[in-house]
Write a protein that holds these residues in place. Sequence first.
Motif, short mmCIF file in Angstrom:
data_model
loop_
_atom_site.label_atom_id
_atom_site.label_comp_id
_atom_site.label_asym_id
_atom_site.label_seq_id
_atom_site.Cartn_x
_atom_site.Cartn_y
_atom_site.Cartn_z
N TYR A 1 -7.70 8.09 -31.15
CA TYR A 1 -7.70 6.99 -29.90
C TYR A 1 -6.18 7.09 -29.18
O TYR A 1 -6.03 7.31 -28.12
CB TYR A 1 -8.00 5.88 -30.06
CG TYR A 1 -8.00 4.61 -29.21
CD1 TYR A 1 -9.00 4.67 -28.16
CD2 TYR A 1 -6.79 3.76 -29.18
CE1 TYR A 1 -8.75 3.61 -27.05
CE2 TYR A 1 -6.66 2.73 -28.17
CZ TYR A 1 -7.62 2.68 -27.23
OH TYR A 1 -7.36 1.92 -26.04
N GLN A 2 -5.36 7.07 -30.08
CA GLN A 2 -3.90 6.92 -29.34
C GLN A 2 -3.33 8.27 -28.87
O GLN A 2 -2.78 8.47 -27.95
CB GLN A 2 -3.02 6.37 -30.69
CG GLN A 2 -3.19 4.73 -30.96
CD GLN A 2 -2.17 4.18 -32.05
OE1 GLN A 2 -1.03 4.76 -31.80
NE2 GLN A 2 -2.38 3.30 -32.46
N LYS B 1 0.77 1.42 -20.73
CA LYS B 1 0.14 1.88 -22.03
C LYS B 1 1.12 2.14 -23.12
O LYS B 1 0.72 2.11 -24.27
CB LYS B 1 -0.49 3.47 -21.70
CG LYS B 1 -1.64 3.23 -20.52
CD LYS B 1 -2.25 4.85 -20.28
CE LYS B 1 -3.57 4.50 -19.36
NZ LYS B 1 -4.09 5.72 -19.06
N ASN C 1 3.91 0.62 -23.99
CA ASN C 1 4.13 -0.94 -24.24
C ASN C 1 3.04 -1.48 -25.13
O ASN C 1 3.09 -2.00 -26.14
CB ASN C 1 4.31 -1.71 -23.01
CG ASN C 1 4.62 -3.23 -23.66
OD1 ASN C 1 5.53 -3.31 -24.50
ND2 ASN C 1 4.10 -4.07 -22.91
N ASN C 2 1.27 -1.07 -24.58
CA ASN C 2 0.30 -1.35 -25.53
C ASN C 2 0.48 -0.80 -26.69
O ASN C 2 0.10 -1.45 -27.77
CB ASN C 2 -0.75 -1.21 -24.67
CG ASN C 2 -1.93 -1.71 -25.34
OD1 ASN C 2 -2.59 -1.37 -26.34
ND2 ASN C 2 -2.36 -2.83 -25.00
N LEU C 3 0.70 0.55 -26.88
CA LEU C 3 0.72 1.15 -28.29
C LEU C 3 1.68 0.64 -29.03
O LEU C 3 1.54 0.75 -30.30
CB LEU C 3 0.96 2.80 -27.82
CG LEU C 3 -0.27 3.44 -27.22
CD1 LEU C 3 0.22 4.88 -26.87
CD2 LEU C 3 -1.60 3.47 -28.14
N ILE D 1 2.96 -2.43 -29.15
CA ILE D 1 2.47 -3.66 -29.57
C ILE D 1 1.38 -3.37 -30.58
O ILE D 1 1.42 -4.20 -31.71
CB ILE D 1 1.96 -4.49 -28.43
CG1 ILE D 1 3.12 -5.02 -27.43
CG2 ILE D 1 1.14 -5.82 -29.02
CD1 ILE D 1 2.86 -5.54 -26.10
N SER D 2 0.29 -2.65 -30.52
CA SER D 2 -0.48 -2.66 -31.57
C SER D 2 -0.11 -1.89 -32.91
O SER D 2 -0.55 -2.13 -33.80
CB SER D 2 -1.79 -1.70 -30.87
OG SER D 2 -1.29 -0.41 -30.65
N ASN D 3 0.87 -1.08 -32.79
CA ASN D 3 1.48 -0.23 -33.72
C ASN D 3 2.41 -1.23 -34.52
O ASN D 3 2.53 -1.27 -35.73
CB ASN D 3 2.00 1.17 -33.59
CG ASN D 3 1.06 2.10 -33.44
OD1 ASN D 3 0.40 2.46 -34.45
ND2 ASN D 3 0.76 2.27 -32.45
N SER E 1 2.29 -4.51 -34.72
CA SER E 1 1.67 -5.92 -35.26
C SER E 1 1.03 -5.51 -36.45
O SER E 1 0.38 -6.36 -37.12
CB SER E 1 0.36 -6.45 -34.22
OG SER E 1 -0.29 -5.40 -33.92
N ARG E 2 0.80 -4.07 -36.95
CA ARG E 2 0.08 -3.80 -38.17
C ARG E 2 1.17 -4.00 -39.41
O ARG E 2 2.17 -4.06 -39.28
CB ARG E 2 -0.14 -2.31 -38.09
CG ARG E 2 -1.25 -2.03 -37.25
CD ARG E 2 -1.60 -0.66 -37.14
NE ARG E 2 -2.86 -0.46 -36.06
CZ ARG E 2 -3.09 0.67 -35.72
NH1 ARG E 2 -2.71 1.75 -36.16
NH2 ARG E 2 -4.01 0.74 -34.83
#
Length: 156
Positions: free
Chosen positions: A53-54, A145, A147-149, A151-153, A155-156
């Motif tokens: 997905y990434q 996009k 920035n979104n990647l 944040i998602s990485n 937050s893990r």
Amino acid sequence: MYLTYPYCYRSPFTPIWAISTIEAIELIKEAVQGERSDELFYDSLIKLAPNSYQAEIIEGIRNDERGHNQMFRQMYTDFTGQQIMEASNEKAEPVESYILGLQKAFQGELAAIEKYRSIWFGLPQGIYKDTLWGIIIDEQKHADKYNNLLISNLSR
């Protein structure tokens, strides 16, 4: 009631990032190299993506950069009558880690927006200015996009 100062008495306003068309053409030449460098960097970043997905998101951004490169090349040729020679020996900049790569890509997209805004002010009205506006919007979308990647990485 407020009265507006008549336009005919105003001094001309010039944005601080306004440049001449000649300066814009030189920045277009630099942009071609920048878009190519981004493309190679993103190729390396795709290989580090933790999932498909990434990787697909970064591939889409990379493909946009390829299109930007072509459009900048065409603009440069149309303005100067000359073509920009591609450096065939250029190597991708190494990516230390996926997170650092995302951060670098995010900052790079924001820097591109700044540069392209200056170019935009140096271009004449018409298709070239409109095309560059589309590229600026793409670069902002890419920054979002990344920035979104990030944040998602993180937050893990």
